[in-house]
Scaffold this active site. Sequence first.
Site, short mmCIF file in Angstrom:
data_model
loop_
_atom_site.label_atom_id
_atom_site.label_comp_id
_atom_site.label_asym_id
_atom_site.label_seq_id
_atom_site.Cartn_x
_atom_site.Cartn_y
_atom_site.Cartn_z
CE LYS A 42 -2.83 -2.55 3.20
NZ LYS A 42 -3.10 -2.68 4.64
N GLY A 43 2.13 1.09 0.33
CA GLY A 43 3.00 2.23 0.59
C GLY A 43 3.12 3.25 -0.53
CD GLU A 98 8.15 -0.67 -3.05
OE1 GLU A 98 7.08 -0.13 -2.72
OE2 GLU A 98 8.41 -1.86 -2.83
CG ASP A 99 6.96 2.33 0.04
OD1 ASP A 99 7.73 1.50 -0.47
OD2 ASP A 99 6.29 2.07 1.06
CG ASP A 102 15.40 -0.92 4.11
OD1 ASP A 102 16.33 -0.16 4.36
OD2 ASP A 102 14.93 -1.71 4.97
CE LYS A 130 15.11 3.75 5.65
NZ LYS A 130 14.60 2.78 6.65
CG PHE A 151 11.00 2.91 10.46
CD1 PHE A 151 11.25 1.77 9.73
CD2 PHE A 151 9.69 3.32 10.66
CE1 PHE A 151 10.19 1.01 9.20
CE2 PHE A 151 8.64 2.58 10.13
CZ PHE A 151 8.89 1.43 9.41
CB VAL A 152 10.89 7.78 6.85
CG1 VAL A 152 12.21 8.47 7.13
CG2 VAL A 152 11.02 6.84 5.67
CG ASP A 158 2.94 0.71 7.33
OD1 ASP A 158 3.87 0.56 6.51
OD2 ASP A 158 2.50 -0.21 8.04
NE ARG A 164 -0.46 1.73 4.98
CZ ARG A 164 0.58 1.02 4.59
NH1 ARG A 164 1.53 1.56 3.87
NH2 ARG A 164 0.70 -0.25 4.92
#
Length: 181
Positions: A42-43, A98-99, A102, A130, A151-152, A158, A164
């Site tokens: 969902k990001g 994509e959000d 990582d 990142k 962590f954002v 989320d 969100r």
Amino acid sequence: MHQGVERVLISRADIDKKVNEMALAISEEYHGKNLLIVGILKGAMIFMADLVRAISIDVQFDFMAVSSYGSSSKSTGVVRIIKDLDQNIQGRHILVVEDIVDTGLTLNYLLDILKAREPASVRICALLDKPSRREVKVPVDFNGFSIPDEFVVGYGLDYNEMYRNLPEIYVLKQEVYKITK
Ligand code: 5GP
């Protein structure tokens, strides 16, 4: 500011500016091509909603939802498809939205799945990256912001399905992790 967050990492104005720049680059790159944008739920939802409205060429879109096996805090790289694409992508130009990238494990696996379906091309667009956390190399063709290893949340991202809807990108407070862990 929401009480769960420590500080703003990327402001609304900076997000808007970057999303417009990315949309312009995508519009130029895919001019004359039949582009299918694939959002990863969902990001990426909020980012994709803004991005597609700033793109000036005709596009179609579709969504996938994936979840990684194993504990939620550590990516294993093996991805379970919860919602697959509605469309056949053979011969199509695909842009995965994509959000955040990582470790890269999720996208790496997803790319293999999509490439096996023989699209004309597959590229990646990620709002956040990142790089210091990367475990496998993934080509991010359209990248918004490179961020440090924090962590954002917000703007679609989320923590335990919360935050969100916050309008900017924030660093989550340390104590939020501790309370809910
Ligand atoms: P990767 O397989 O690249 O390690 O995992 C990427 C996924 O992990 C992202 O799509 C996102 O769901 C999650 N993720 C990684 N870093 C963060 C972060 O800082 N904040 C949030 N909210 N999710 C993150």
